[in-house]
Scaffold this motif. Structure first.
Motif, short mmCIF file in Angstrom:
data_model
loop_
_atom_site.label_atom_id
_atom_site.label_comp_id
_atom_site.label_asym_id
_atom_site.label_seq_id
_atom_site.Cartn_x
_atom_site.Cartn_y
_atom_site.Cartn_z
N ARG A 116 0.82 -1.21 0.00
CA ARG A 116 0.00 0.00 0.00
C ARG A 116 0.86 1.26 0.00
NH1 ARG A 116 -4.26 0.45 -2.03
NH2 ARG A 116 -4.73 2.27 -0.79
N LEU A 117 2.02 1.21 0.63
CA LEU A 117 2.88 2.38 0.73
C LEU A 117 3.91 2.38 -0.40
CD1 LEU A 117 3.97 4.85 2.33
CD2 LEU A 117 5.45 3.24 3.55
N ASP A 118 3.96 3.48 -1.14
CA ASP A 118 4.98 3.66 -2.16
C ASP A 118 6.24 4.17 -1.45
OD1 ASP A 118 6.68 4.58 -4.18
OD2 ASP A 118 5.03 5.28 -5.44
N ILE A 119 7.15 3.27 -1.13
CA ILE A 119 8.31 3.63 -0.31
C ILE A 119 9.23 4.61 -1.03
CG2 ILE A 119 9.78 1.68 -0.95
CD1 ILE A 119 9.41 3.26 2.56
N GLN A 120 9.32 4.51 -2.36
CA GLN A 120 10.16 5.47 -3.09
C GLN A 120 9.60 6.88 -3.00
OE1 GLN A 120 13.18 4.81 -4.12
NE2 GLN A 120 12.82 2.72 -3.40
N LYS A 121 8.28 6.99 -3.12
CA LYS A 121 7.63 8.29 -2.98
C LYS A 121 7.80 8.81 -1.55
CE LYS A 121 3.75 8.98 -5.17
NZ LYS A 121 2.31 8.95 -5.53
N ALA A 122 7.72 7.91 -0.57
CA ALA A 122 7.91 8.30 0.83
C ALA A 122 9.32 8.83 1.05
CB ALA A 122 7.64 7.11 1.75
N LYS A 123 10.31 8.18 0.44
CA LYS A 123 11.70 8.62 0.59
C LYS A 123 11.91 10.01 0.00
CE LYS A 123 14.87 5.28 0.02
NZ LYS A 123 15.50 4.08 -0.57
N GLU A 124 11.13 10.35 -1.02
CA GLU A 124 11.22 11.68 -1.60
C GLU A 124 10.48 12.72 -0.76
OE1 GLU A 124 9.44 11.25 -5.45
OE2 GLU A 124 10.93 9.78 -6.11
N ARG A 125 9.33 12.34 -0.22
CA ARG A 125 8.45 13.30 0.45
C ARG A 125 8.74 13.55 1.92
NH1 ARG A 125 3.31 12.58 -2.85
NH2 ARG A 125 4.16 13.09 -4.91
N ILE A 126 9.20 12.53 2.64
CA ILE A 126 9.41 12.69 4.09
C ILE A 126 10.37 13.85 4.40
CG2 ILE A 126 10.31 11.61 6.20
CD1 ILE A 126 7.52 10.56 5.35
N PRO A 127 11.54 13.95 3.75
CA PRO A 127 12.42 15.09 4.06
C PRO A 127 11.75 16.44 3.79
CG PRO A 127 13.61 13.43 2.78
CD PRO A 127 12.16 13.03 2.78
N SER A 170 -2.12 8.59 26.83
CA SER A 170 -0.94 7.73 26.71
C SER A 170 0.37 8.50 26.77
CB SER A 170 -0.99 6.96 25.39
OG SER A 170 -0.82 7.86 24.29
N GLY A 171 0.38 9.76 26.33
CA GLY A 171 1.62 10.53 26.26
C GLY A 171 2.49 10.17 25.07
N TRP A 172 1.97 9.31 24.17
CA TRP A 172 2.74 8.91 22.99
C TRP A 172 2.79 10.05 21.98
CZ3 TRP A 172 4.11 3.75 20.93
CH2 TRP A 172 4.17 2.77 21.94
N LEU A 173 3.95 10.20 21.34
CA LEU A 173 4.12 11.13 20.23
C LEU A 173 3.63 10.45 18.95
CD1 LEU A 173 5.42 13.76 19.02
CD2 LEU A 173 7.50 12.40 18.72
N ARG A 174 2.93 11.22 18.12
CA ARG A 174 2.44 10.69 16.84
C ARG A 174 2.71 11.75 15.76
NH1 ARG A 174 -1.92 6.65 16.00
NH2 ARG A 174 -2.44 6.71 13.79
N ILE A 175 3.53 11.38 14.77
CA ILE A 175 3.83 12.27 13.65
C ILE A 175 3.40 11.56 12.38
CG2 ILE A 175 5.66 13.44 12.35
CD1 ILE A 175 7.17 13.82 14.90
N GLU A 176 2.59 12.24 11.56
CA GLU A 176 2.00 11.60 10.38
C GLU A 176 2.32 12.36 9.11
OE1 GLU A 176 -2.16 11.09 11.01
OE2 GLU A 176 -1.86 9.84 12.77
N PHE A 177 2.56 11.59 8.06
CA PHE A 177 2.88 12.14 6.74
C PHE A 177 1.93 11.52 5.71
CE2 PHE A 177 6.61 11.33 9.34
CZ PHE A 177 7.26 12.54 9.38
N ARG A 178 1.32 12.34 4.86
CA ARG A 178 0.52 11.77 3.78
C ARG A 178 1.44 11.43 2.61
NH1 ARG A 178 -4.42 10.93 1.92
NH2 ARG A 178 -5.60 12.12 3.41
N ILE A 179 1.34 10.17 2.17
CA ILE A 179 2.10 9.71 1.01
C ILE A 179 1.09 9.09 0.06
CG2 ILE A 179 4.00 8.26 0.19
CD1 ILE A 179 4.90 10.33 2.26
N GLY A 180 0.72 9.82 -0.97
CA GLY A 180 -0.30 9.32 -1.90
C GLY A 180 -1.63 9.15 -1.20
N ASP A 181 -2.19 7.95 -1.21
CA ASP A 181 -3.49 7.69 -0.61
C ASP A 181 -3.42 7.23 0.84
OD1 ASP A 181 -4.77 8.28 -2.99
OD2 ASP A 181 -4.64 6.21 -3.70
#
Length: 196
Positions: A116-127, A170-181
């Motif tokens: 489901r995750l396009d890892i190449q697109k993620a590698k481009e978009r996360i930074p 919970s005190g948990w940190l949650r960071i989210e990135f949209r990658i495509g869908d």
């Protein structure tokens, strides 16, 4: 088969079909249904993890959980949390920490991709997403530190491509990135600060 028996049979089949079909319509997927923080009444969860990457597609009610670290006194989570807390005012260091965590995830995902995750697109978009949300990341890490010392968390906020927050309970940190869908979320337990 007589007409009356046939109609009765059809009615029973339709009724059973409706009964068994109904639960599929009942639930709407939510972020709370994909977590590694604590068990929920429905959805997927992991009870002994301290850091995870979650890939969530709410359109098709799909979630993939990749555990990065499990509860263990020698796990790297405590060191990650300590490093975040020590650098809470140094956004460049925070960005590097999250980029490093993503790189670890990406390296493991490439060898066993969930599809489901396009890892190449993620590698481009996360930074790009990290650099474009410097202030929000600093705010979230400060809230994460404060929550570990008993203050309230921070509701998930952001835009259509990035959001972050700290769980009120919970005190948990949650960071989210949209990658495509899909949304790719990094969730981290507050753990304990390592004392050198």
């Amino acid at each position: 088969m007589t007409k009356g028996i046939y109609l009765g049979f059809v009615a029973i089949v339709l009724l059973l079909g409706f009964v068994f079909w109904q639960p599929a319509l009942a639930g709407t997927p939510s972020l709370d249904q994909c977590t590694c923080t604590h068990s929920s009444r429905s959805g997927a969860f992991v009870t002994n993890a301290t850091a995870c990457w979650l890939t969530i597609d709410t359109q098709i009610e799909w979630c993939d959980i990749t555990v990065q670290t499990l509860e263990d006194p020698s796990s790297s989570t405590s060191q990650t949390v300590a490093t975040l807390f020590d650098n809470v005012n140094d956004v460049e260091s925070l960005l590097k920490i999250f980029q490093d965590e993503f790189d670890r995830f990406a390296a493991s995902t490439e060898s066993s991709s969930s599809g489901r995750l396009d890892i190449q697109k993620a590698k481009e978009r996360i930074p790009i997403r990290l650099a474009g949300n410097r202030d929000k990341i600093g705010e979230c890490v400060a809230a994460f530190r404060d929550a570990s010392f008993g203050k309230s968390g921070m509701s998930l906020t952001g835009d259509e491509n990035f959001r972050c927050g700290v769980g009120q309970a919970s005190g948990w940190l949650r960071i989210e990135f949209r990658i495509g869908d899909v949304w790719l979320a990094y969730v981290l337990s507050p753990g304990r600060k390592v004392v050198p």
